[in-house]
Design an enzyme around this catalytic site. Structure first.
Site, PDB file in Angstrom:
ATOM      1  N   LYS A  52       0.843  -1.205   0.000  1.00 28.01           N
ATOM      2  CA  LYS A  52       0.000   0.000   0.000  1.00 28.01           C
ATOM      3  C   LYS A  52       0.874   1.249   0.000  1.00 28.01           C
ATOM      4  CE  LYS A  52      -3.714  -2.557   2.210  1.00 28.01           C
ATOM      5  NZ  LYS A  52      -4.508  -2.895   3.385  1.00 28.01           N
ATOM      6  N   GLN A  96      -4.661  -1.797   9.632  1.00 37.17           N
ATOM      7  CA  GLN A  96      -4.554  -3.119   9.015  1.00 37.17           C
ATOM      8  C   GLN A  96      -5.094  -4.196   9.957  1.00 37.17           C
ATOM      9  OE1 GLN A  96      -3.653  -3.581   5.861  1.00 37.17           O
ATOM     10  NE2 GLN A  96      -3.700  -5.798   5.898  1.00 37.17           N
ATOM     11  N   ASP A 119     -11.003   2.246   3.663  1.00 36.42           N
ATOM     12  CA  ASP A 119     -11.213   0.796   3.530  1.00 36.42           C
ATOM     13  C   ASP A 119     -12.694   0.479   3.270  1.00 36.42           C
ATOM     14  OD1 ASP A 119      -9.042  -0.953   3.682  1.00 36.42           O
ATOM     15  OD2 ASP A 119      -8.851  -0.727   5.857  1.00 36.42           O
TER      16      ASP A 119
HETATM   17  N1  GUN Z   1      -6.539  -7.192   6.135  1.00 32.30           N
HETATM   18  C1  GUN Z   1      -6.730  -7.906   4.996  1.00 32.30           C
HETATM   19  N2  GUN Z   1      -7.241  -7.115   4.030  1.00 32.30           N
HETATM   20  C2  GUN Z   1      -7.376  -5.882   4.572  1.00 32.30           C
HETATM   21  C3  GUN Z   1      -7.832  -4.644   4.068  1.00 32.30           C
HETATM   22  O1  GUN Z   1      -8.248  -4.501   2.918  1.00 32.30           O
HETATM   23  N3  GUN Z   1      -7.806  -3.600   4.945  1.00 32.30           N
HETATM   24  C4  GUN Z   1      -7.379  -3.724   6.224  1.00 32.30           C
HETATM   25  N4  GUN Z   1      -7.412  -2.643   7.016  1.00 32.30           N
HETATM   26  N5  GUN Z   1      -6.944  -4.873   6.723  1.00 32.30           N
HETATM   27  C5  GUN Z   1      -6.941  -5.939   5.904  1.00 32.30           C
END
Ligand code: GUN
Length: 295
Positions: A52, A96, A119
């Site tokens: 990211k 996350q 998200d």
């Molecule tokens: N863990 C696995 N996929 C994601 C996601 O898209 N966002 C977040 N915050 N955690 C994750």
């Protein structure tokens, strides 16, 4: 068979985002800013967050990474969320997941200001999505829609089968494809672990979206000739002959299915490539105030 090339598509969209950033900065505005909070040292989470941050750099976004050890208290994490909510220099942020067991994920998700919830996990955004209102879409379903849009995959009146009912993939995907929208307007069947006659459902699908997290679960005998197959699964399976000791595969037996279908996403190089790009698209929307307006 046409390969749905997520890698190439992600590259194209990143170039478009970079151009938007160029225009913004030329007009005297700052670049969009995404912050990520990473707790602990789960290897998969570290890889995701690194991707990211790296993607932000590629398109000229600003990014911040806030790392905390696995023993951070829930209270301290909630304070960090509050600071990010109030920080005008941050357009959007993510925490996350998964979080360590002593932290209530729901509490943390609810603490994130829905205006910065890029998200799309906050119930306010989920509810807006379900009603077709402007919102931040969760990254994976948003990536699938973008793929359908750009490859001109017709969904209207089609039989779509979604495998898996997770909050972040299967459930929002089923809602989005059944709404009166483009892509959308499909007849959607959501299958899960208690579905009877699963194979019969899959065999009816004009478009199959597989998100169950079982390596190569969908085999050629289950898939209809000429179907469109979107494989959301990213599974690690043992491969002792490889340097890393594993290989990545989807929820679909790609080699077995590929000659039977009209279109299919590879794994890796398919939908996964678009999820991070979707997060960046949400961050751009946040920077522009496209969903909730600018204060
Ligand atoms: N863990 C696995 N996929 C994601 C996601 O898209 N966002 C977040 N915050 N955690 C994750």
């Amino acid at each position: 068979m046409q390969l749905l090339d997520g890698k190439q598509l992600a590259k194209t969209i990143r170039a478009e985002l970079a151009e938007e950033v160029r225009k913004m900065t030329e007009a005297g505005k700052r670049a969009p800013h995404l912050a990520a909070v990473l707790v602990g040292d789960d290897p998969a989470s570290q890889v995701y967050v690194r991707n990211k941050v790296r993607s932000c750099e590629k398109v000229g976004f600003q990014s911040s990474l806030i790392r905390k050890s696995a023993d951070v208290s829930e209270e301290e994490l909630l304070q960090i969320v509050q600071q990010l909510n109030e920080d005008d220099a941050v357009d959007g942020f993510i925490v996350q997941l998964p979080l360590p067991g002593h932290i209530d994920e729901e509490k943390v998700t609810l603490a994130i200001d829905s205006k910065k919830d890029v998200d799309g996990f906050h119930p306010a955004n989920f509810g807006r999505m379900a009603q077709g209102l402007p919102c931040y879409l969760p990254a994976t379903p948003s990536g699938v829609l973008e793929m359908m849009r750009r490859y001109d995959i017709d969904t209207e009146g089609k039989e779509v089968v979604v495998l898996g009912r997770s909050n972040i993939v299967g459930t929002p995907m089923s809602i989005l494809l059944s709404r009166k929208a483009k892509p959308g307007n499909a007849t959607v069947t959501l299958c899960h672990s208690r579905t009877k006659n699963l194979q019969e459902h899959i065999r009816r699908a004009d478009i199959l979206v597989a998100a169950i997290g079982i390596p190569e679960f969908v085999t050629a005998d289950m898939v209809r000739d000429g179907a469109v197959v979107i494989d959301v699964g990213i599974n690690r399976v043992d491969a002792p002959e490889r340097e890393k000791g594993y290989r990545l595969c989807g929820d679909v037996d790609f080699e077995g299915v590929k000659d039977k279908v009209a279109m299919i996403t590879p794994v890796p190089g398919g939908v996964g490539q678009l999820t991070v790009v979707s997060l960046l698209m949400n961050t751009l929307k946040a920077a522009r105030g496209e969903v909730y307006g600018k204060e």
